[in-house]
Design an enzyme around this catalytic site. Structure first.
Site, short mmCIF file in Angstrom:
data_model
loop_
_atom_site.label_atom_id
_atom_site.label_comp_id
_atom_site.label_asym_id
_atom_site.label_seq_id
_atom_site.Cartn_x
_atom_site.Cartn_y
_atom_site.Cartn_z
CB CYS A 155 39.91 61.02 26.14
SG CYS A 155 41.66 61.28 26.54
CG HIS A 196 39.96 56.15 25.88
ND1 HIS A 196 39.68 56.80 24.69
CD2 HIS A 196 40.95 56.86 26.47
CE1 HIS A 196 40.47 57.85 24.56
NE2 HIS A 196 41.25 57.91 25.63
CD GLU A 223 37.10 54.92 23.16
OE1 GLU A 223 38.06 55.66 22.89
OE2 GLU A 223 36.43 55.06 24.22
#
EC number: 6.3.5.3
Length: 232
Positions: free
Chosen positions: A86, A203, A205
């Protein structure tokens, strides 16, 4: 192996990454303050999402000049792994580690959603735990995530297989209706020619812990760590 997670003033996804690498994968992880420049103990540098330096000027435009990013450039030049997520992707383009730029979303709105992505290539550390053309789902959260590059750069990216993730629908088809931000060629993530630097707007994660309802992002981290372990 040692993971380094960069922390800028304004980073807000740094601890999310640490939870995955250290909390879930049990890998030694060091949070690296933006003024630090010693990466000698680090195997992979992760530049997380957030709003580095408040996103003043342009997203990532100030972060590129930080001591840690100068060290990250040298880290990448040595063939070591660098991942930008990002805002981290934005920083990598500003720093010249990846071509192109991230500009305002097509509809000029911040987009927060979960979107399908097609995995374009699986012979690199980032994607070797996926299947070619597999459709995965990852969260996005950005206002300036539309990938832009000139025609020659786009042609080079496609010819060299540098597009690793592409926005698509659930069936793997890419069109305007499945493109959340207007990215050219529906690009969600690219690597450099050597393949050791990856930038992506989604993302991974945030899709690694089963308690969050999705784990499609975990294989990216597992592949990354597996590739490092193979050469240590």
């Amino acid at each position: 192996m040692n993971v380094g997670v960069v922390v800028f003033p304004g980073s807000n996804c740094d601890r999310d990454v640490v939870w995955v690498t250290q909390g879930l994968l049990n890998q030694p992880t060091r949070m690296i303050w933006h003024e630090d420049s010693d990466l000698s103990d680090i195997d992979v540098v992760i530049v997380p999402g957030g709003f580095s330096y408040g996103d003043y000027l342009r997203c990532g435009a100030i972060a590129r000049f930080s001591p840690v990013m100068q060290a990250t450039i040298k880290h990448a030049e040595q063939g070591k792994l660098v991942l930008g997520i990002c805002n981290g992707f934005q920083v990598l383009t500003e720093a010249g580690l990846l071509p192109g730029a991230l500009v305002r979303n097509r509809d000029l709105h911040f987009v927060c959603d979960r979107v399908p992505l097609k995995v374009e290539r699986t012979d690199l550390p980032w994607t070797n735990y996926y299947r070619t053309e597999e459709v995965i789902t990852l969260p996005i959260a950005h206002g300036e995530g539309s990938y832009y590059a000139d025609a020659n750069t786009l042609k080079s990216l496609e010819e060299n297989g540098q597009v690793l993730f592409r926005y698509c629908n659930a069936e793997g088809k890419s069109d305007q209706s499945s493109n959340p931000n207007g990215s050219l060629n529906h690009i969600a993530g690219i690597c450099n020619r050597q393949g050791n630097v990856l930038g992506m707007m989604p993302h991974p994660e945030r899709a690694s812990d089963p308690s969050l309802g999705g784990v499609d992002g975990m294989r990216l981290f597992e592949g990354m760590l597996g590739a490092i372990a193979a050469i240590l």
